[in-house]
Design a protein around this motif. Sequence first.
Motif, PDB file in Angstrom:
ATOM      1  N   ILE A  73       0.822  -1.215   0.000  1.00  0.00           N
ATOM      2  CA  ILE A  73       0.000   0.000   0.000  1.00  0.00           C
ATOM      3  C   ILE A  73       0.856   1.266   0.000  1.00  0.00           C
ATOM      4  N   PRO A  74       1.813   1.398  -0.937  1.00  0.00           N
ATOM      5  CA  PRO A  74       2.578   2.635  -0.988  1.00  0.00           C
ATOM      6  C   PRO A  74       1.702   3.806  -1.413  1.00  0.00           C
ATOM      7  N   ASP A  75       2.011   4.960  -0.859  1.00  0.00           N
ATOM      8  CA  ASP A  75       1.218   6.170  -1.098  1.00  0.00           C
ATOM      9  C   ASP A  75       2.153   7.204  -1.714  1.00  0.00           C
ATOM     10  N   ASP A  76       2.419   8.287  -1.023  1.00  0.00           N
ATOM     11  CA  ASP A  76       3.303   9.318  -1.564  1.00  0.00           C
ATOM     12  C   ASP A  76       4.772   8.915  -1.453  1.00  0.00           C
ATOM     13  N   VAL A  77       5.572   9.463  -2.361  1.00  0.00           N
ATOM     14  CA  VAL A  77       7.016   9.217  -2.323  1.00  0.00           C
ATOM     15  C   VAL A  77       7.734  10.508  -2.702  1.00  0.00           C
ATOM     16  N   PHE A  78       8.796  10.829  -1.945  1.00  0.00           N
ATOM     17  CA  PHE A  78       9.593  12.026  -2.207  1.00  0.00           C
ATOM     18  C   PHE A  78      11.069  11.655  -2.234  1.00  0.00           C
ATOM     19  N   LEU A 115      14.723   7.415  -1.512  1.00  0.00           N
ATOM     20  CA  LEU A 115      13.309   7.759  -1.616  1.00  0.00           C
ATOM     21  C   LEU A 115      12.661   7.556  -0.255  1.00  0.00           C
ATOM     22  N   ILE A 116      11.783   8.488   0.116  1.00  0.00           N
ATOM     23  CA  ILE A 116      10.978   8.335   1.326  1.00  0.00           C
ATOM     24  C   ILE A 116       9.566   7.986   0.881  1.00  0.00           C
ATOM     25  N   ALA A 117       9.153   6.760   1.139  1.00  0.00           N
ATOM     26  CA  ALA A 117       7.838   6.270   0.723  1.00  0.00           C
ATOM     27  C   ALA A 117       6.929   6.163   1.934  1.00  0.00           C
ATOM     28  N   THR A 118       5.722   6.689   1.813  1.00  0.00           N
ATOM     29  CA  THR A 118       4.731   6.600   2.884  1.00  0.00           C
ATOM     30  C   THR A 118       3.739   5.494   2.545  1.00  0.00           C
ATOM     31  N   VAL A 137       3.317   2.884   7.953  1.00  0.00           N
ATOM     32  CA  VAL A 137       4.777   2.830   7.937  1.00  0.00           C
ATOM     33  C   VAL A 137       5.336   3.901   7.006  1.00  0.00           C
ATOM     34  N   ILE A 138       6.505   4.433   7.376  1.00  0.00           N
ATOM     35  CA  ILE A 138       7.314   5.277   6.506  1.00  0.00           C
ATOM     36  C   ILE A 138       8.618   4.539   6.226  1.00  0.00           C
ATOM     37  N   THR A 139       9.012   4.459   4.957  1.00  0.00           N
ATOM     38  CA  THR A 139      10.159   3.651   4.555  1.00  0.00           C
ATOM     39  C   THR A 139      11.133   4.485   3.731  1.00  0.00           C
ATOM     40  N   GLU A 140      12.434   4.376   4.047  1.00  0.00           N
ATOM     41  CA  GLU A 140      13.467   4.999   3.228  1.00  0.00           C
ATOM     42  C   GLU A 140      14.178   3.913   2.427  1.00  0.00           C
ATOM     43  N   ILE A 141      14.248   4.125   1.102  1.00  0.00           N
ATOM     44  CA  ILE A 141      14.838   3.149   0.195  1.00  0.00           C
ATOM     45  C   ILE A 141      16.058   3.767  -0.471  1.00  0.00           C
ATOM     46  N   ASP A 142      17.201   3.108  -0.366  1.00  0.00           N
ATOM     47  CA  ASP A 142      18.410   3.561  -1.039  1.00  0.00           C
ATOM     48  C   ASP A 142      18.299   3.207  -2.526  1.00  0.00           C
ATOM     49  N   ILE A 143      18.402   4.218  -3.397  1.00  0.00           N
ATOM     50  CA  ILE A 143      18.189   3.991  -4.823  1.00  0.00           C
ATOM     51  C   ILE A 143      19.258   3.087  -5.410  1.00  0.00           C
ATOM     52  N   ALA A 144      20.526   3.276  -5.032  1.00  0.00           N
ATOM     53  CA  ALA A 144      21.618   2.503  -5.617  1.00  0.00           C
ATOM     54  C   ALA A 144      21.632   1.053  -5.149  1.00  0.00           C
ATOM     55  N   THR A 145      21.491   0.836  -3.843  1.00  0.00           N
ATOM     56  CA  THR A 145      21.557  -0.529  -3.316  1.00  0.00           C
ATOM     57  C   THR A 145      20.217  -1.241  -3.375  1.00  0.00           C
ATOM     58  N   ARG A 146      19.116  -0.473  -3.555  1.00  0.00           N
ATOM     59  CA  ARG A 146      17.765  -1.019  -3.628  1.00  0.00           C
ATOM     60  C   ARG A 146      17.338  -1.676  -2.323  1.00  0.00           C
ATOM     61  N   LYS A 147      17.877  -1.212  -1.199  1.00  0.00           N
ATOM     62  CA  LYS A 147      17.557  -1.785   0.103  1.00  0.00           C
ATOM     63  C   LYS A 147      16.852  -0.760   0.986  1.00  0.00           C
ATOM     64  N   ASP A 185       1.099  10.409   6.235  1.00  0.00           N
ATOM     65  CA  ASP A 185       0.942  10.922   4.877  1.00  0.00           C
ATOM     66  C   ASP A 185       2.068  11.908   4.553  1.00  0.00           C
ATOM     67  N   ASP A 186       2.545  11.849   3.321  1.00  0.00           N
ATOM     68  CA  ASP A 186       3.494  12.835   2.776  1.00  0.00           C
ATOM     69  C   ASP A 186       4.771  12.968   3.587  1.00  0.00           C
ATOM     70  N   ALA A 187       5.363  11.870   3.978  1.00  0.00           N
ATOM     71  CA  ALA A 187       6.640  11.945   4.692  1.00  0.00           C
ATOM     72  C   ALA A 187       7.724  12.469   3.759  1.00  0.00           C
ATOM     73  N   MET A 188       8.542  13.381   4.271  1.00  0.00           N
ATOM     74  CA  MET A 188       9.566  14.032   3.457  1.00  0.00           C
ATOM     75  C   MET A 188      10.804  14.281   4.303  1.00  0.00           C
ATOM     76  N   LYS A 189      11.974  13.948   3.756  1.00  0.00           N
ATOM     77  CA  LYS A 189      13.222  14.202   4.484  1.00  0.00           C
ATOM     78  C   LYS A 189      13.643  15.649   4.278  1.00  0.00           C
TER      79      LYS A 189
END
Length: 289
Positions: A19-24, A32-35, A41-51, A73-77
């Motif tokens: 159920i991913p929502d907004d991503v910044f 990427l910070i995905a809400t 849950v709020i999740t941070e994903i490293d673009i290069a390592t994909r983890k 909603d709308d989590a942003m670093k």
Amino acid sequence: MLWQWPQPGDLEPGQTFTIPDDVFVTPDGKSLIATQEDDFVITEIDIATRKIVWRYGTPGAHGSGPNQLWNPDDAMKLPDGSVVAADIKNCRLVDLVPSSPGPVWSLGTLGSCAHEPPARFGSPNGVFPLPNGHFLVTEINGAWVDEIDRSGHVYWAVHVPGTTYPSDASEVRPGQYVAADYTNPGQVVVFDQSGRALWRWNPTSGEGRLNHPSLAEGLPNGDILLNDDANHRVIVLDPRQNRIVWQYGHTGVAGRAPGYLNTPDGLDPVPPHSFATVMGLTRPTPGSW
């Protein structure tokens, strides 16, 4: 399509991403910070390592205690490394850091969703940073938008003119703001601090009719980037010409093949034009509305 996540092998054993929502995009462009609003849950994903490199919230379990959220909603670093978000059903705004099991900053009263900032917020669904270091808060209940600072000082608060379900208001140029109206037919409104509408996109028929748009964001040339959720498309609006000038997705048709989307609910340009990258800069003023 240039990049997609997750793919087989991206998630560690026991990890989920539902159920991913907004991503910044983060200010450094590396993560990427995905809400995951309905997974709490709020999740941070490293673009290069994909983890997954950081996560706040307990997947599938809502709450207000340590490591708990309720429809974030709308989590942003932010440039300081913290992550700010609206915690809708907890009726609060939060700022999170990896070293703390709970928010390092919050405003609002748990369980009391009403418009009385900074003590209470009416189901806040957006807390967007402003170039002056303040935040623009969008409240669903009563269709309010407020400018506040971290101390809780309220600089102004207005109804988003002509809307019933305002979503994710942000600044498009100094003193001017844009919000999507999450309805059918939906609309996009640009307004000022007095609550005066400066421009509106609200066709009730034809290709321009919106269906539950949830996020509008200004582009450097003055156009507006918009996800039109239930129409399964992302579009760019030109306010000077009053027309759609670009689209990805097939209107009203959900899909996963190239050129298709299925209920897109968040968007952000990549650096140098991502929201977190430009929020500290004065946006250009490419003409009047």
